[in-house]
Motif scaffolding. Sequence first.
Motif, PDB file in Angstrom:
ATOM      1  N   ALA A  56      10.619   4.170   1.544  1.00 35.58           N
ATOM      2  CA  ALA A  56       9.945   4.045   0.215  1.00 35.58           C
ATOM      3  C   ALA A  56       9.334   2.497   0.102  1.00 35.58           C
ATOM      4  O   ALA A  56       8.339   2.286  -0.292  1.00 35.58           O
ATOM      5  CB  ALA A  56      10.598   4.761  -1.010  1.00 35.58           C
ATOM      6  N   VAL A  57      10.232   1.865   0.176  1.00 33.58           N
ATOM      7  CA  VAL A  57       9.880   0.321   0.096  1.00 33.58           C
ATOM      8  C   VAL A  57       9.180  -0.256   0.996  1.00 33.58           C
ATOM      9  O   VAL A  57       8.354  -0.943   0.667  1.00 33.58           O
ATOM     10  CB  VAL A  57      11.373  -0.601   0.053  1.00 33.58           C
ATOM     11  N   ALA A  58       9.352   0.202   2.137  1.00 26.47           N
ATOM     12  CA  ALA A  58       8.316  -0.212   3.302  1.00 26.47           C
ATOM     13  C   ALA A  58       6.872   0.141   2.967  1.00 26.47           C
ATOM     14  O   ALA A  58       5.959  -0.645   3.153  1.00 26.47           O
ATOM     15  CB  ALA A  58       8.695   0.450   4.595  1.00 26.47           C
ATOM     16  N   GLY A  59       6.768   1.503   2.284  1.00 28.64           N
ATOM     17  CA  GLY A  59       5.629   1.778   1.986  1.00 28.64           C
ATOM     18  C   GLY A  59       4.860   1.041   0.901  1.00 28.64           C
ATOM     19  O   GLY A  59       3.697   0.733   0.986  1.00 28.64           O
ATOM     20  N   GLY A  60       5.726   0.741   0.066  1.00 28.53           N
ATOM     21  CA  GLY A  60       5.235  -0.318  -0.984  1.00 28.53           C
ATOM     22  C   GLY A  60       4.719  -1.705  -0.610  1.00 28.53           C
ATOM     23  O   GLY A  60       3.991  -2.223  -0.917  1.00 28.53           O
ATOM     24  N   VAL A  61       5.912  -2.344   0.401  1.00 28.14           N
ATOM     25  CA  VAL A  61       5.362  -3.747   0.848  1.00 28.14           C
ATOM     26  C   VAL A  61       4.019  -3.415   1.607  1.00 28.14           C
ATOM     27  O   VAL A  61       3.101  -4.499   1.418  1.00 28.14           O
ATOM     28  CB  VAL A  61       6.499  -4.022   1.664  1.00 28.14           C
ATOM     29  N   ALA A  62       3.754  -2.402   2.471  1.00 32.64           N
ATOM     30  CA  ALA A  62       2.544  -2.277   3.140  1.00 32.64           C
ATOM     31  C   ALA A  62       1.520  -2.146   2.245  1.00 32.64           C
ATOM     32  O   ALA A  62       0.393  -2.625   2.356  1.00 32.64           O
ATOM     33  CB  ALA A  62       2.751  -1.150   4.059  1.00 32.64           C
ATOM     34  N   GLY A  63       1.632  -1.292   0.940  1.00 29.20           N
ATOM     35  CA  GLY A  63       0.779  -1.243   0.135  1.00 29.20           C
ATOM     36  C   GLY A  63       0.070  -2.647  -0.536  1.00 29.20           C
ATOM     37  O   GLY A  63      -1.073  -2.735  -1.052  1.00 29.20           O
ATOM     38  N   ILE A  64       0.978  -3.544  -0.753  1.00 31.52           N
ATOM     39  CA  ILE A  64       0.521  -5.020  -1.155  1.00 31.52           C
ATOM     40  C   ILE A  64      -0.578  -5.227  -0.345  1.00 31.52           C
ATOM     41  O   ILE A  64      -1.839  -5.763  -1.022  1.00 31.52           O
ATOM     42  CB  ILE A  64       1.740  -5.922  -1.069  1.00 31.52           C
ATOM     43  N   GLY A  65      -0.444  -5.439   0.897  1.00 39.94           N
ATOM     44  CA  GLY A  65      -1.595  -5.730   1.829  1.00 39.94           C
ATOM     45  C   GLY A  65      -2.711  -4.660   1.787  1.00 39.94           C
ATOM     46  O   GLY A  65      -3.849  -5.183   1.943  1.00 39.94           O
ATOM     47  N   SER A  66      -2.420  -3.585   2.022  1.00 42.39           N
ATOM     48  CA  SER A  66      -3.438  -2.374   1.994  1.00 42.39           C
ATOM     49  C   SER A  66      -4.165  -2.240   0.474  1.00 42.39           C
ATOM     50  O   SER A  66      -5.525  -2.403   0.800  1.00 42.39           O
ATOM     51  CB  SER A  66      -2.729  -1.215   2.140  1.00 42.39           C
ATOM     52  N   TYR A  67      -3.740  -2.328  -0.531  1.00 44.28           N
ATOM     53  CA  TYR A  67      -4.485  -2.133  -2.005  1.00 44.28           C
ATOM     54  C   TYR A  67      -5.413  -3.606  -2.222  1.00 44.28           C
ATOM     55  O   TYR A  67      -6.244  -3.416  -2.815  1.00 44.28           O
ATOM     56  CB  TYR A  67      -3.578  -1.767  -3.003  1.00 44.28           C
ATOM     57  N   ALA A  68      -4.736  -4.783  -1.613  1.00 46.11           N
ATOM     58  CA  ALA A  68      -5.469  -5.846  -1.833  1.00 46.11           C
ATOM     59  C   ALA A  68      -6.983  -5.812  -1.072  1.00 46.11           C
ATOM     60  O   ALA A  68      -7.781  -6.422  -1.477  1.00 46.11           O
ATOM     61  CB  ALA A  68      -4.739  -7.026  -1.442  1.00 46.11           C
ATOM     62  N   ASN A  69      -6.515  -5.290   0.122  1.00 50.11           N
ATOM     63  CA  ASN A  69      -7.712  -5.203   1.166  1.00 50.11           C
ATOM     64  C   ASN A  69      -8.846  -4.345   0.564  1.00 50.11           C
ATOM     65  O   ASN A  69      -9.979  -4.461   0.707  1.00 50.11           O
ATOM     66  CB  ASN A  69      -7.597  -4.646   2.576  1.00 50.11           C
ATOM     67  N   GLN A  70      -8.254  -3.218   0.023  1.00 52.79           N
ATOM     68  CA  GLN A  70      -9.193  -2.114  -0.635  1.00 52.79           C
ATOM     69  C   GLN A  70     -10.077  -2.881  -1.767  1.00 52.79           C
ATOM     70  O   GLN A  70     -11.214  -2.630  -1.754  1.00 52.79           O
ATOM     71  CB  GLN A  70      -8.518  -1.042  -0.965  1.00 52.79           C
ATOM     72  N   GLN A  71      -9.386  -3.518  -2.520  1.00 52.68           N
ATOM     73  CA  GLN A  71     -10.144  -4.074  -3.730  1.00 52.68           C
ATOM     74  C   GLN A  71     -11.010  -5.189  -3.384  1.00 52.68           C
ATOM     75  O   GLN A  71     -12.090  -5.289  -3.958  1.00 52.68           O
ATOM     76  CB  GLN A  71      -8.758  -4.594  -4.696  1.00 52.68           C
ATOM     77  N   TYR A  72     -10.590  -6.121  -2.416  1.00 52.17           N
ATOM     78  CA  TYR A  72     -11.341  -7.356  -2.166  1.00 52.17           C
ATOM     79  C   TYR A  72     -12.384  -7.388  -0.945  1.00 52.17           C
ATOM     80  O   TYR A  72     -12.902  -8.366  -0.899  1.00 52.17           O
ATOM     81  CB  TYR A  72     -10.486  -8.586  -2.316  1.00 52.17           C
ATOM     82  N   MET A  73     -12.185  -6.233  -0.129  1.00 55.78           N
ATOM     83  CA  MET A  73     -13.000  -6.353   1.230  1.00 55.78           C
ATOM     84  C   MET A  73     -14.265  -6.436   0.990  1.00 55.78           C
ATOM     85  O   MET A  73     -15.040  -7.367   1.851  1.00 55.78           O
ATOM     86  CB  MET A  73     -12.613  -5.175   2.019  1.00 55.78           C
ATOM     87  N   VAL A  74     -15.052  -5.495  -0.026  1.00 57.99           N
ATOM     88  CA  VAL A  74     -16.224  -5.778  -0.196  1.00 57.99           C
ATOM     89  C   VAL A  74     -16.789  -7.233  -0.775  1.00 57.99           C
ATOM     90  O   VAL A  74     -17.801  -7.982  -0.254  1.00 57.99           O
ATOM     91  CB  VAL A  74     -16.705  -4.734  -1.224  1.00 57.99           C
ATOM     92  N   SER A  75     -15.874  -7.740  -1.772  1.00 58.49           N
ATOM     93  CA  SER A  75     -16.050  -9.069  -2.290  1.00 58.49           C
ATOM     94  C   SER A  75     -16.065 -10.157  -1.101  1.00 58.49           C
ATOM     95  O   SER A  75     -16.745 -11.167  -1.138  1.00 58.49           O
ATOM     96  CB  SER A  75     -15.130  -9.438  -3.251  1.00 58.49           C
ATOM     97  N   PHE A  76     -15.161  -9.970  -0.209  1.00 58.51           N
ATOM     98  CA  PHE A  76     -15.074 -10.975   1.006  1.00 58.51           C
ATOM     99  C   PHE A  76     -16.169 -11.123   1.964  1.00 58.51           C
ATOM    100  O   PHE A  76     -16.549 -11.881   2.146  1.00 58.51           O
ATOM    101  CB  PHE A  76     -13.743 -10.559   1.934  1.00 58.51           C
ATOM    102  N   LEU A  77     -16.821  -9.777   2.331  1.00 60.08           N
ATOM    103  CA  LEU A  77     -18.200  -9.649   2.964  1.00 60.08           C
ATOM    104  C   LEU A  77     -19.210 -10.115   2.158  1.00 60.08           C
ATOM    105  O   LEU A  77     -19.997 -11.021   3.166  1.00 60.08           O
ATOM    106  CB  LEU A  77     -17.869  -8.284   3.654  1.00 60.08           C
TER     107      LEU A  77
END
Length: 459
Positions: free
Chosen positions: A239-260
Motif C-alpha cells: 500500500a505504501v509502495a503504491g502511494g510513493v509510486a503515485g507521487i511520480g505517477s500523478y505528477a506526470n499525469q497532471q503536468y505532462m501536457v504542460s511540459f510538452l
Amino acid sequence: MRNPSIVDAGPQPIAENASLSAGRRSLLSWTIVALFLLNCLNYIDRLLFSVAQEMIKVDLHLSDFQLGLIGGPAFAILYTVFSFPIARAADRGRRVGIIAISLTLWSAMTAFCGIAANFVQMLVGRAAVSIGEAGCTPASHSLISDAFPAQRRTTAIAIFAVAGPFGAIVAAVGGGALIAAYEWRTAFLICGMAGIVMALLFRATVPEPLRSEPRPHHTASFIDTGRQLLARRSFALVAVAGGVAGIGSYANQQYMVSFLMRGHGLSLANASALMGLVIGGVGIVFTLLGGPMMDLGARRYPRIKAWLPSFGLLWCGALYAFAFQIPTVGLAVALMVLGSMGQHFYMPAMYAHGQDVAPPHMRAMASAVIIATSSILGYGLGPPLIGLASDILGESARVSAGISLAECAKRAVAACEAASAQGLRLSLSLGSCFFILAAGLFAWASRWVVADVHDHDRH
C-alpha cells in the motif's frame, strides 16, 4: 429495462462458470464491460483537468502550485475520507447502487467545474468530484472478487484497471480536440452529462452478484478491520509502495501536457495526443499483459506480484528522469514511452494482493486502505509538491536570466517562458525518483507476500 427475473431473485451468483446459461454468460460479460466503461469515465473526468490546465491557468490566473492544489489535495483529502465509509457500506450492502450513486455525484460535480469562475470554486468542484469517485473502486473490486475465482482475480482486476489508461487516451485525444475546437468549459459539461447517463444505464442493467462467503453475524469494527489488514506486513508495504509510486505517477499525469507545451512548444492538441500515447496507449497494453503474466507466473514464481512491479518502477523512474531533460521532443517522447512500459504493472498487482490477503467481508475495505494511501501520498503530495518545485525552480531560472517579475507580467518574454519550462523540467525529473523508491518498497514486501496469502487461506 432491468430483467424482472434478476430483480426478483436478489443478488445473483454470476461466477459459477460451469452451469451458466447463455443469458448468464452475456450478463457477466456486460457486467465487466459496464465496470470498464464506468472506470473509464472515472479517469476521463479525473484527467480532463490536466489536459485543460494550461487554459484554466490563464483564464483563472493560477500558479503551478495552485494547479497542484486543485489536482492534488483538493482531490485527495475528501477522496480518502469518504473511501472508508463508502467501502464499509459496500462490504455490507448492495454495491451496484453504491456505484451508480457515486457516478452520478462525480459527474454532476464535473459539470459544475465547467462553470467555475475562480480558484476557490474550482477547488470546491474538484473536491466534490473526489467524493463521488471514492465510491467507484472499492465497491467495484469487491464486486469483481465475487465474480471471479482467486486464480483469475489479477487478470479481472487488470481488465478493470486498464480502463485507466484507456480513459487517459480518451481524455487526452478526445478531450484535447474538444477543448481546442470549443473550450475547456464545454468539455467539462459534456463529460458530466455523459456520466449521469451512464449511471442510469448501470443501475438499470447490472445485477448485484452473490457474495462468495456469507457475511459474519458479528462484523469487525472499522478499527479492527484496519488493524487486521495492516498486520499483514506485505499488505502495508505494498500500500505504501503504491502511494510513493503515485507521487511520480500523478505528477506526470497532471503536468505532462504542460511540459510538452512549455518545454517543446507543442500545441494543446499535439501535447494531449502524446500524453495519451505515453500514459494511455502504453498503459493499455502493459496493464493487460501484467495481469495474466502475474496470474500465470505465480504458479512457479509466487513472489512475482512484488518483483515485477519492483523491476518496472525502477525501469520507469530512471527513464522518465532522463526524458524530461532531453531537448529533442522525439527522443524525449520515445524515452517516456519506454519508461511508461514499466509503470503499469504495480497497480493491478497492488489491488490484487489486497484482495488476496483480505477476508471476503473486508475486500472493499482493503481497496479503500490502498486507495487512501495512494491518494494521500500520490494525489496529496505529488501534484502540489511538483508544482511548488516548478514555481521555485522557474523563479530561480528567471532571476538567473536577469528578467524581472514585472517585465514577465506585462508582456510575453521568451526568457520568462524558458524559465518556466526549465522549472517544470527539473521538478518532474526529481519527481521520477519516487518511482525508484517505490521499487525498493515492493522488493521489500516480497519477503512476506507468500506467507501473508497463506495465512489468509488458513483462516
